[in-house]
Design a protein around this motif. Sequence first.
Motif, PDB file in Angstrom:
ATOM      1  N   ALA A   4       1.127  -1.718   0.359  1.00 54.54           N
ATOM      2  CA  ALA A   4       0.096  -0.015  -0.133  1.00 54.54           C
ATOM      3  C   ALA A   4       0.967   1.106  -0.079  1.00 54.54           C
ATOM      4  O   ALA A   4       0.568   2.656  -0.548  1.00 54.54           O
ATOM      5  CB  ALA A   4      -0.768  -0.179   0.759  1.00 54.54           C
ATOM      6  N   ALA A   5       2.258   1.356   0.051  1.00 59.03           N
ATOM      7  CA  ALA A   5       2.991   2.138   0.513  1.00 59.03           C
ATOM      8  C   ALA A   5       3.469   2.405  -0.695  1.00 59.03           C
ATOM      9  O   ALA A   5       4.462   3.635  -0.435  1.00 59.03           O
ATOM     10  CB  ALA A   5       3.826   2.126   1.832  1.00 59.03           C
ATOM     11  N   GLU A   6       3.992   1.917  -1.490  1.00 54.84           N
ATOM     12  CA  GLU A   6       3.891   2.022  -2.526  1.00 54.84           C
ATOM     13  C   GLU A   6       3.610   2.661  -3.952  1.00 54.84           C
ATOM     14  O   GLU A   6       4.660   3.117  -4.721  1.00 54.84           O
ATOM     15  CB  GLU A   6       4.771   0.494  -4.263  1.00 54.84           C
ATOM     16  N   SER A   7       2.792   3.315  -3.100  1.00 57.64           N
ATOM     17  CA  SER A   7       1.812   4.664  -4.455  1.00 57.64           C
ATOM     18  C   SER A   7       2.278   5.790  -3.841  1.00 57.64           C
ATOM     19  O   SER A   7       2.400   5.935  -2.447  1.00 57.64           O
ATOM     20  CB  SER A   7       0.238   4.475  -4.951  1.00 57.64           C
ATOM     21  N   ALA A   8       2.299   6.654  -4.060  1.00 54.65           N
ATOM     22  CA  ALA A   8       2.659   8.241  -4.548  1.00 54.65           C
ATOM     23  C   ALA A   8       1.248   8.558  -3.270  1.00 54.65           C
ATOM     24  O   ALA A   8       0.401   8.449  -3.857  1.00 54.65           O
ATOM     25  CB  ALA A   8       3.220   9.246  -5.321  1.00 54.65           C
TER      26      ALA A   8
ATOM     27  N   THR B 278       4.641  13.744  -0.200  1.00 58.27           N
ATOM     28  CA  THR B 278       4.991  12.788   0.985  1.00 58.27           C
ATOM     29  C   THR B 278       5.524  12.036   0.899  1.00 58.27           C
ATOM     30  O   THR B 278       6.986  11.504   1.094  1.00 58.27           O
ATOM     31  CB  THR B 278       4.407  13.525   2.767  1.00 58.27           C
ATOM     32  N   ARG B 279       5.046  11.356   0.292  1.00 57.72           N
ATOM     33  CA  ARG B 279       5.225   9.698  -0.102  1.00 57.72           C
ATOM     34  C   ARG B 279       5.660   9.991  -1.291  1.00 57.72           C
ATOM     35  O   ARG B 279       4.386  10.207  -2.062  1.00 57.72           O
ATOM     36  CB  ARG B 279       4.471   8.990   0.032  1.00 57.72           C
ATOM     37  N   VAL B 280       6.767   9.595  -2.126  1.00 57.57           N
ATOM     38  CA  VAL B 280       7.330   9.389  -4.080  1.00 57.57           C
ATOM     39  C   VAL B 280       6.725   8.176  -4.294  1.00 57.57           C
ATOM     40  O   VAL B 280       6.618   6.786  -3.137  1.00 57.57           O
ATOM     41  CB  VAL B 280       8.057   9.238  -4.251  1.00 57.57           C
ATOM     42  N   ALA B 281       5.928   7.157  -5.285  1.00 63.18           N
ATOM     43  CA  ALA B 281       5.949   6.233  -5.991  1.00 63.18           C
ATOM     44  C   ALA B 281       7.671   5.262  -5.577  1.00 63.18           C
ATOM     45  O   ALA B 281       8.365   6.218  -5.317  1.00 63.18           O
ATOM     46  CB  ALA B 281       5.879   5.862  -7.356  1.00 63.18           C
ATOM     47  N   SER B 282       6.840   3.611  -5.382  1.00 64.29           N
ATOM     48  CA  SER B 282       8.351   3.411  -5.075  1.00 64.29           C
ATOM     49  C   SER B 282       8.850   1.710  -5.171  1.00 64.29           C
ATOM     50  O   SER B 282       6.976   1.784  -5.071  1.00 64.29           O
ATOM     51  CB  SER B 282       8.939   3.214  -3.349  1.00 64.29           C
ATOM     52  N   THR B 283       9.028   1.078  -4.648  1.00 64.94           N
ATOM     53  CA  THR B 283       9.158  -0.270  -4.996  1.00 64.94           C
ATOM     54  C   THR B 283       9.683  -0.971  -3.557  1.00 64.94           C
ATOM     55  O   THR B 283      10.651  -0.859  -3.413  1.00 64.94           O
ATOM     56  CB  THR B 283       9.399  -1.383  -5.926  1.00 64.94           C
ATOM     57  N   TYR B 284       8.917  -1.943  -2.234  1.00 61.77           N
ATOM     58  CA  TYR B 284       9.480  -2.369  -1.399  1.00 61.77           C
ATOM     59  C   TYR B 284       9.835  -3.709  -1.932  1.00 61.77           C
ATOM     60  O   TYR B 284       9.934  -5.083  -3.126  1.00 61.77           O
ATOM     61  CB  TYR B 284       8.640  -2.782  -0.511  1.00 61.77           C
ATOM     62  N   TYR B 285      11.600  -4.281  -1.955  1.00 66.84           N
ATOM     63  CA  TYR B 285      12.011  -5.685  -1.864  1.00 66.84           C
ATOM     64  C   TYR B 285      12.263  -6.346  -0.644  1.00 66.84           C
ATOM     65  O   TYR B 285      13.052  -5.529   0.308  1.00 66.84           O
ATOM     66  CB  TYR B 285      12.949  -6.003  -3.023  1.00 66.84           C
ATOM     67  N   TRP B 286      12.518  -7.576  -0.433  1.00 64.45           N
ATOM     68  CA  TRP B 286      13.107  -8.336   0.908  1.00 64.45           C
ATOM     69  C   TRP B 286      14.414  -8.597   0.211  1.00 64.45           C
ATOM     70  O   TRP B 286      14.929  -9.074  -0.953  1.00 64.45           O
ATOM     71  CB  TRP B 286      12.036  -8.639   0.954  1.00 64.45           C
ATOM     72  N   ILE B 287      15.584  -8.249   1.177  1.00 69.57           N
ATOM     73  CA  ILE B 287      16.921  -9.168   0.708  1.00 69.57           C
ATOM     74  C   ILE B 287      16.454 -10.262   0.835  1.00 69.57           C
ATOM     75  O   ILE B 287      16.879 -10.723   2.130  1.00 69.57           O
ATOM     76  CB  ILE B 287      18.267  -8.437   1.087  1.00 69.57           C
ATOM     77  N   ALA B 288      16.948 -10.918  -0.259  1.00 63.93           N
ATOM     78  CA  ALA B 288      16.877 -12.771  -0.274  1.00 63.93           C
ATOM     79  C   ALA B 288      17.949 -13.627  -0.611  1.00 63.93           C
ATOM     80  O   ALA B 288      18.916 -12.949  -1.260  1.00 63.93           O
ATOM     81  CB  ALA B 288      15.815 -13.213  -0.586  1.00 63.93           C
TER      82      ALA B 288
ATOM     83  N   GLU C 153      11.179   8.090  -7.220  1.00 63.39           N
ATOM     84  CA  GLU C 153      11.538   9.341  -7.774  1.00 63.39           C
ATOM     85  C   GLU C 153      11.941  10.749  -6.507  1.00 63.39           C
ATOM     86  O   GLU C 153      11.917   9.185  -4.681  1.00 63.39           O
ATOM     87  CB  GLU C 153      10.279  10.436  -8.514  1.00 63.39           C
ATOM     88  N   LEU C 154      12.281  11.637  -6.053  1.00 63.25           N
ATOM     89  CA  LEU C 154      12.846  12.436  -5.777  1.00 63.25           C
ATOM     90  C   LEU C 154      11.959  13.400  -4.612  1.00 63.25           C
ATOM     91  O   LEU C 154      11.750  14.220  -5.333  1.00 63.25           O
ATOM     92  CB  LEU C 154      14.444  13.030  -5.087  1.00 63.25           C
ATOM     93  N   ASN C 155      11.639  13.541  -3.468  1.00 64.64           N
ATOM     94  CA  ASN C 155      10.765  14.324  -3.148  1.00 64.64           C
ATOM     95  C   ASN C 155      11.989  15.334  -2.286  1.00 64.64           C
ATOM     96  O   ASN C 155      12.760  15.166  -2.293  1.00 64.64           O
ATOM     97  CB  ASN C 155       9.896  14.534  -2.342  1.00 64.64           C
ATOM     98  N   GLU C 156      11.443  16.938  -1.902  1.00 64.54           N
ATOM     99  CA  GLU C 156      12.137  17.446  -1.151  1.00 64.54           C
ATOM    100  C   GLU C 156      13.339  16.784   0.038  1.00 64.54           C
ATOM    101  O   GLU C 156      14.328  16.469  -0.067  1.00 64.54           O
ATOM    102  CB  GLU C 156      12.085  18.875  -0.364  1.00 64.54           C
ATOM    103  N   TRP C 157      12.868  16.046   0.963  1.00 58.06           N
ATOM    104  CA  TRP C 157      13.052  15.385   2.155  1.00 58.06           C
ATOM    105  C   TRP C 157      14.175  14.391   1.610  1.00 58.06           C
ATOM    106  O   TRP C 157      15.113  13.969   2.084  1.00 58.06           O
ATOM    107  CB  TRP C 157      12.321  14.944   2.916  1.00 58.06           C
TER     108      TRP C 157
END
Length: 180
Positions: A63-67, A72-82, A98-102
């Motif tokens: 759910a947190a992958e969408s901007a 305050t939250r940019v599009a992103s992809t979560y992975y697990w390191i395996a 992408e990058l926001n100001e923070w």
Amino acid sequence: MTTTRSTSPTALVRPDVRLHQSWAATVLDFRHPGAMHGSGEWHMPEVVATEAGCGDFVAAQLAAESADPAGTRVASTYYWIADGASGEVLGFFHLRHELNEWLLDQGGHIGYSVRPSRRREGHARRALAAGVRRAGALGIERVLVTCDAENAASRGTIRAAGGVLEDVRGTKERYWITVG
């Protein structure tokens, strides 16, 4: 202290509740969720190391992958390191598209965290290299990766991936890696 290198390949895999036992062992290895902060896990709800807790964690990550509309939250992809051979979950990885100001100032495109018992085996280095390639596939030409100024291990990982120090802002060192 000597560095141990694992001979197992490292993979970035999508969050999956089928890996709940290994995920739970990883969460418990960190001792508390805040210790996973390098990968952005600090904003997740309280983690319960059960199959149901894993399901909640996976749902929150996806759910947190969408901007968000506020930016305050940019599009992103979560992975697990395996571990690429066994599938064992070794840590967490977050690729921001992408990058926001923070993020430009402090967070960067990529955050990662390897479980304490599996550090110094080269997994962070291989995960970062794989993440930089995935960033390139998204059209990102230069990847920003930051680390705390006192985190020598992360600094070494970033430099090994081709990171070039731009500056230090507060307690954060900011490195750029050219995708190529």
